[in-house]
Design a protein around this motif. Sequence first.
Motif, PDB file in Angstrom:
ATOM      1  N   TYR A 180      53.471  44.210 -41.310  1.00 34.14           N
ATOM      2  CA  TYR A 180      52.442  45.133 -40.829  1.00 34.14           C
ATOM      3  C   TYR A 180      52.330  46.359 -41.723  1.00 34.14           C
ATOM      4  O   TYR A 180      51.255  46.703 -42.213  1.00 34.14           O
ATOM      5  N   TRP A 181      53.471  47.030 -41.968  1.00 37.95           N
ATOM      6  CA  TRP A 181      53.426  48.284 -42.711  1.00 37.95           C
ATOM      7  C   TRP A 181      53.197  48.075 -44.202  1.00 37.95           C
ATOM      8  O   TRP A 181      52.455  48.834 -44.835  1.00 37.95           O
ATOM      9  N   THR A 182      53.838  47.045 -44.789  1.00 33.57           N
ATOM     10  CA  THR A 182      53.648  46.845 -46.229  1.00 33.57           C
ATOM     11  C   THR A 182      52.210  46.464 -46.552  1.00 33.57           C
ATOM     12  O   THR A 182      51.637  46.950 -47.531  1.00 33.57           O
ATOM     13  N   LEU A 183      51.606  45.593 -45.738  1.00 31.11           N
ATOM     14  CA  LEU A 183      50.224  45.189 -45.997  1.00 31.11           C
ATOM     15  C   LEU A 183      49.273  46.366 -45.837  1.00 31.11           C
ATOM     16  O   LEU A 183      48.411  46.610 -46.701  1.00 31.11           O
TER      17      LEU A 183
ATOM     18  N   PHE B 148      49.794  48.918 -48.570  1.00 29.38           N
ATOM     19  CA  PHE B 148      49.235  48.427 -49.831  1.00 29.38           C
ATOM     20  C   PHE B 148      47.723  48.595 -49.849  1.00 29.38           C
ATOM     21  O   PHE B 148      47.151  49.027 -50.858  1.00 29.38           O
ATOM     22  N   LEU B 149      47.061  48.272 -48.728  1.00 33.47           N
ATOM     23  CA  LEU B 149      45.609  48.433 -48.669  1.00 33.47           C
ATOM     24  C   LEU B 149      45.219  49.908 -48.768  1.00 33.47           C
ATOM     25  O   LEU B 149      44.285  50.270 -49.503  1.00 33.47           O
TER      26      LEU B 149
ATOM     27  N   LEU C  83      51.553  52.263 -60.615  1.00 36.52           N
ATOM     28  CA  LEU C  83      51.743  53.199 -59.496  1.00 36.52           C
ATOM     29  C   LEU C  83      51.590  52.494 -58.157  1.00 36.52           C
ATOM     30  O   LEU C  83      52.352  52.745 -57.209  1.00 36.52           O
ATOM     31  N   ILE C  84      50.572  51.607 -58.064  1.00 34.66           N
ATOM     32  CA  ILE C  84      50.363  50.880 -56.810  1.00 34.66           C
ATOM     33  C   ILE C  84      51.558  49.985 -56.497  1.00 34.66           C
ATOM     34  O   ILE C  84      52.053  49.936 -55.363  1.00 34.66           O
ATOM     35  N   LEU C  85      52.051  49.274 -57.504  1.00 34.91           N
ATOM     36  CA  LEU C  85      53.198  48.404 -57.287  1.00 34.91           C
ATOM     37  C   LEU C  85      54.450  49.193 -56.919  1.00 34.91           C
ATOM     38  O   LEU C  85      55.227  48.777 -56.048  1.00 34.91           O
TER      39      LEU C  85
END
Length: 487
Positions: free
Chosen positions: A19-22, A25-26, A178-180
């Motif tokens: 839940y939190w990682t997705l 990430f968005l 940075l996103i990764l």
Amino acid sequence: MDRQLKRNKPKRKTSILSYWTLRYFLILCIGFIIIVAGALYWIRITSIEKSLKTAQLLGFEIAEKITENENKLHIPPDLDRLVDKRIKLFNTDNYFCIMVLDNNNQLIYSRPKMTQQDVYYRLSDDLREPRNNKFAGVTVNVTDDDQTLGKVWVMQSKKSITYNPEAMLVVCLIFGALILCGWFTIYLLSRKLSRPIRQVALAAEQIRNGNYEVNLNLNTREWEMNELVDSFREMSIRLQQLEEWRALSLAGVSHELKTPVTSIKGLVMAVRDDIVSPQEGKEFLDIALKESERMERMVADLLDYNAMSAGNVGVRQERIDLNLLVGEIIYQWKIAYENKSPEIELLIPSSTLYAIGDALRIQQIIVNLLNNGLQATASDQATVFHIRLRAEEDKLFIDVQDNGTGIIMEDQPKVFERFYRGEIKKRHTRGLGLGLTYSSLLARAQGGELLLTSSSPEGSLFTLSLPRWSAPDKPGKESSYRATANA
């Protein structure tokens, strides 16, 4: 109907980690896209302004090279070489063009080579700006003695100014990294957070299935997580103890109720079958009557406790003269046990103490304490009670001290638990172990509390606290009187 079914359809469950990682990430991607879009827009505007200023300098340089002869513009032969140097310096593509027009807007020089028709194709109808908005351009007047002889157009595509494949690749790599990094960070944090919660959830499922022997060997650095795990571990231990105690209590209650029933049945059968003489039969019936009264009291205790736990017992909040009420309770109780000659010493202050509560419920509590003290007294000694009324700020206290055998240290923390009866009491008296539990519930319902203050082989001291009606009065001297069975 379909809408109702869709509304009642259970939502798909997912783990905290997913839940939190997705979602992070968005959110991270959306945030970086907005930042990149704003940065690219600012870079585009800034690059166009700087490129136009540079193009204007080139226009001035070309205008200075152009000369005038008989009102005609003369293009120097080395102009192509100059333009080639500048194009290499600007590092532009094929969309870079230079046009020199006279006062009649006739093409004199162009780079790359073009016709007059191409001029009309590239410029607007009034020849003041590029026809295509994908191009940016500047004009520089060719003058001689403050006389305008023509103008130099320097045009360049906006794409060639703002778009640099190498720079875009570097920017994309930086923002991708940075996103990764952000996603990996939230992944590790979510995983660290979800691991103890998952184990606690699995332990809770085991408890729900009746297995209370759960093992939570978790030791995290987070204070909140440690508190959660420790609290859950203590709860599981407490639930296990309560489950064991419930089984023992149920067995004890069944045994206590079964014993008088079996006794009554045997006595009545003996009388019915004429096994005993008429005189003995009368004695047997008296014993059966006493056993039935004991069983009736146990059932009444059980019903009172259940009603109190369910909130079906009403408790009044009235102004009570505590001095008068306690004196009446002692007087009535002594009449019921006159054959045992209990001795009660009551200590009350000289000023009247007014409490907030229910007189009937206070009487139930004190009578229960007196009955327990009477049962705890050894058979070879007289029963003596010391009851004292005192006040402290907004509370009133009733201390009930008996001279019984006391409560052993191991039993003291459990005296207010339902169905609990100490080993000594089990051997001497019958009951369900609900008297003190019910009294404690009654005290709390009135805004007070019932506590075991102390206990020893010389006796036990229970303290009942109640809310005071008004502000504390000035303490006065205590008066005392000794009530005896014959009083």
